[in-house]
Design a protein around this motif. Sequence first.
Motif, short mmCIF file in Angstrom:
data_model
loop_
_atom_site.label_atom_id
_atom_site.label_comp_id
_atom_site.label_asym_id
_atom_site.label_seq_id
_atom_site.Cartn_x
_atom_site.Cartn_y
_atom_site.Cartn_z
N GLU A 97 0.84 -1.21 0.00
CA GLU A 97 0.00 0.00 0.00
C GLU A 97 0.87 1.26 0.00
O GLU A 97 0.64 2.19 -0.78
CB GLU A 97 -0.90 0.01 1.24
CG GLU A 97 -2.04 -0.98 1.21
CD GLU A 97 -3.17 -0.55 0.29
OE1 GLU A 97 -3.46 0.66 0.22
OE2 GLU A 97 -3.76 -1.43 -0.37
N LEU A 98 1.86 1.28 0.88
CA LEU A 98 2.72 2.46 1.00
C LEU A 98 3.57 2.66 -0.26
O LEU A 98 3.71 3.78 -0.76
CB LEU A 98 3.62 2.34 2.23
CG LEU A 98 2.91 2.46 3.59
CD1 LEU A 98 3.87 2.15 4.73
CD2 LEU A 98 2.31 3.86 3.78
N PHE A 99 4.16 1.58 -0.75
CA PHE A 99 5.00 1.69 -1.95
C PHE A 99 4.21 2.21 -3.14
O PHE A 99 4.68 3.06 -3.90
CB PHE A 99 5.59 0.32 -2.30
CG PHE A 99 6.71 -0.14 -1.40
CD1 PHE A 99 7.58 0.77 -0.83
CD2 PHE A 99 6.89 -1.50 -1.15
CE1 PHE A 99 8.61 0.34 0.00
CE2 PHE A 99 7.93 -1.94 -0.33
CZ PHE A 99 8.79 -1.03 0.25
N LEU A 100 3.00 1.69 -3.34
CA LEU A 100 2.21 2.08 -4.51
C LEU A 100 1.67 3.51 -4.38
O LEU A 100 1.55 4.21 -5.38
CB LEU A 100 1.04 1.11 -4.71
CG LEU A 100 1.43 -0.29 -5.18
CD1 LEU A 100 0.19 -1.17 -5.33
CD2 LEU A 100 2.19 -0.25 -6.51
N ASN A 101 1.38 3.93 -3.15
CA ASN A 101 0.84 5.28 -2.97
C ASN A 101 1.91 6.36 -2.87
O ASN A 101 1.70 7.49 -3.31
CB ASN A 101 -0.05 5.32 -1.72
CG ASN A 101 -1.39 4.66 -1.96
OD1 ASN A 101 -2.06 4.93 -2.95
ND2 ASN A 101 -1.81 3.79 -1.05
N LEU A 102 3.07 5.99 -2.32
CA LEU A 102 4.10 7.01 -2.07
C LEU A 102 5.39 6.80 -2.87
O LEU A 102 6.18 7.72 -3.00
CB LEU A 102 4.43 7.05 -0.57
CG LEU A 102 3.25 7.34 0.36
CD1 LEU A 102 3.67 7.17 1.81
CD2 LEU A 102 2.70 8.74 0.13
N GLY A 103 5.60 5.58 -3.35
CA GLY A 103 6.80 5.31 -4.14
C GLY A 103 7.78 4.39 -3.43
O GLY A 103 7.90 4.44 -2.20
N SER B 140 2.38 6.63 -8.06
CA SER B 140 3.76 6.86 -7.64
C SER B 140 4.78 6.38 -8.69
O SER B 140 5.96 6.28 -8.40
CB SER B 140 4.03 6.13 -6.32
OG SER B 140 3.97 4.73 -6.52
N SER B 141 4.30 6.11 -9.92
CA SER B 141 5.18 5.60 -10.98
C SER B 141 6.00 4.40 -10.51
O SER B 141 7.23 4.43 -10.57
CB SER B 141 6.14 6.69 -11.46
OG SER B 141 5.46 7.82 -11.88
N PRO B 142 5.35 3.33 -10.03
CA PRO B 142 6.10 2.20 -9.47
C PRO B 142 7.11 1.58 -10.42
O PRO B 142 8.24 1.29 -10.03
CB PRO B 142 5.01 1.19 -9.09
CG PRO B 142 3.78 1.61 -9.83
CD PRO B 142 3.89 3.09 -9.98
N GLN B 143 6.72 1.41 -11.69
CA GLN B 143 7.65 0.79 -12.64
C GLN B 143 8.88 1.66 -12.86
O GLN B 143 10.01 1.18 -12.87
CB GLN B 143 6.94 0.55 -13.98
CG GLN B 143 7.87 -0.07 -15.02
CD GLN B 143 7.20 -0.23 -16.38
OE1 GLN B 143 6.39 -1.11 -16.56
NE2 GLN B 143 7.54 0.63 -17.32
N TYR B 144 8.65 2.96 -13.00
CA TYR B 144 9.75 3.89 -13.24
C TYR B 144 10.71 3.91 -12.05
O TYR B 144 11.93 3.91 -12.21
CB TYR B 144 9.18 5.29 -13.50
CG TYR B 144 10.23 6.34 -13.78
CD1 TYR B 144 10.89 6.37 -15.01
CD2 TYR B 144 10.57 7.30 -12.83
CE1 TYR B 144 11.86 7.33 -15.28
CE2 TYR B 144 11.54 8.25 -13.10
CZ TYR B 144 12.18 8.26 -14.33
OH TYR B 144 13.14 9.21 -14.59
N GLN B 145 10.14 3.91 -10.82
CA GLN B 145 10.98 3.93 -9.62
C GLN B 145 11.76 2.63 -9.46
O GLN B 145 12.91 2.63 -9.04
CB GLN B 145 10.13 4.20 -8.39
CG GLN B 145 9.61 5.62 -8.33
CD GLN B 145 9.32 6.07 -6.92
OE1 GLN B 145 9.55 5.36 -5.95
NE2 GLN B 145 8.80 7.28 -6.80
N LEU B 146 11.11 1.52 -9.81
CA LEU B 146 11.82 0.24 -9.75
C LEU B 146 13.01 0.26 -10.70
O LEU B 146 14.11 -0.17 -10.36
CB LEU B 146 10.89 -0.91 -10.16
CG LEU B 146 10.09 -1.63 -9.08
CD1 LEU B 146 9.34 -2.78 -9.72
CD2 LEU B 146 10.97 -2.13 -7.96
N GLN B 147 12.76 0.72 -11.91
CA GLN B 147 13.82 0.74 -12.93
C GLN B 147 15.00 1.61 -12.48
O GLN B 147 16.16 1.26 -12.71
CB GLN B 147 13.25 1.28 -14.24
CG GLN B 147 14.24 1.24 -15.40
CD GLN B 147 13.59 1.68 -16.71
OE1 GLN B 147 12.46 2.15 -16.74
NE2 GLN B 147 14.31 1.52 -17.80
#
Length: 202
Positions: free
Chosen positions: A11-17, A93-100
């Motif tokens: 929840e936190l990762f997806l909402n905040l990054g 939170s642009s999860p894919q972009y932050q992961l990359q």
Amino acid sequence: MKEKIKITATELFLNLGFKSVTMDDIANEMGISKKTIYTHFSNKTDLVNEVTSSLFCIISEGIDLISAAQKNSIEELYEIKRFVMEHLKDEKSSPQYQLQKYYPKIYSTLKKKQYDVMQDCVKDNLLRGVNSGVYRDSINIDFISRIYFNGVIGIKDNELFPLKEFSMNTIMEYFLEYHIRGICTAKGLETLQKFITTNQSL
């Protein structure tokens, strides 16, 4: 407890990054000590890896169920988009972009798994669309499935499409319409127009 930590972290990762959220943030949110988290996860990278793997499995299983329903090919694509957006919290939170950017090894592994799943799903969608007459029978299914995957990955580039200018939901709507218009027949275009009109009125 491990599962509860994963749910809260997701929840936190997806909402905040993925970068913004710390182990302290997760511990505070749950009202537990950071030591408890480290009992189950050796470090944040380990937690990110488990969270993304779990999300991937949930989304893959959901896509399989939608595909198994054998809906109209165009409707199916929109249904999958809705399902994915719902589980990724509209990717605020642009999860894919932050992961990359911050977890490249995890991103690389995940991208390979996404490609394998999407190739099967998209090829099946294209083949059924051709057989039902909504997609042109002249399309190269292997090429279109690859270009579709590349497009889905590309539109999540936060530098190309900043979230302050484009919401992920809007971009996906644009991309889906762009994709379908490029391969559909007159019958498919009629189906697409009806579907867009119906959804806009909801």
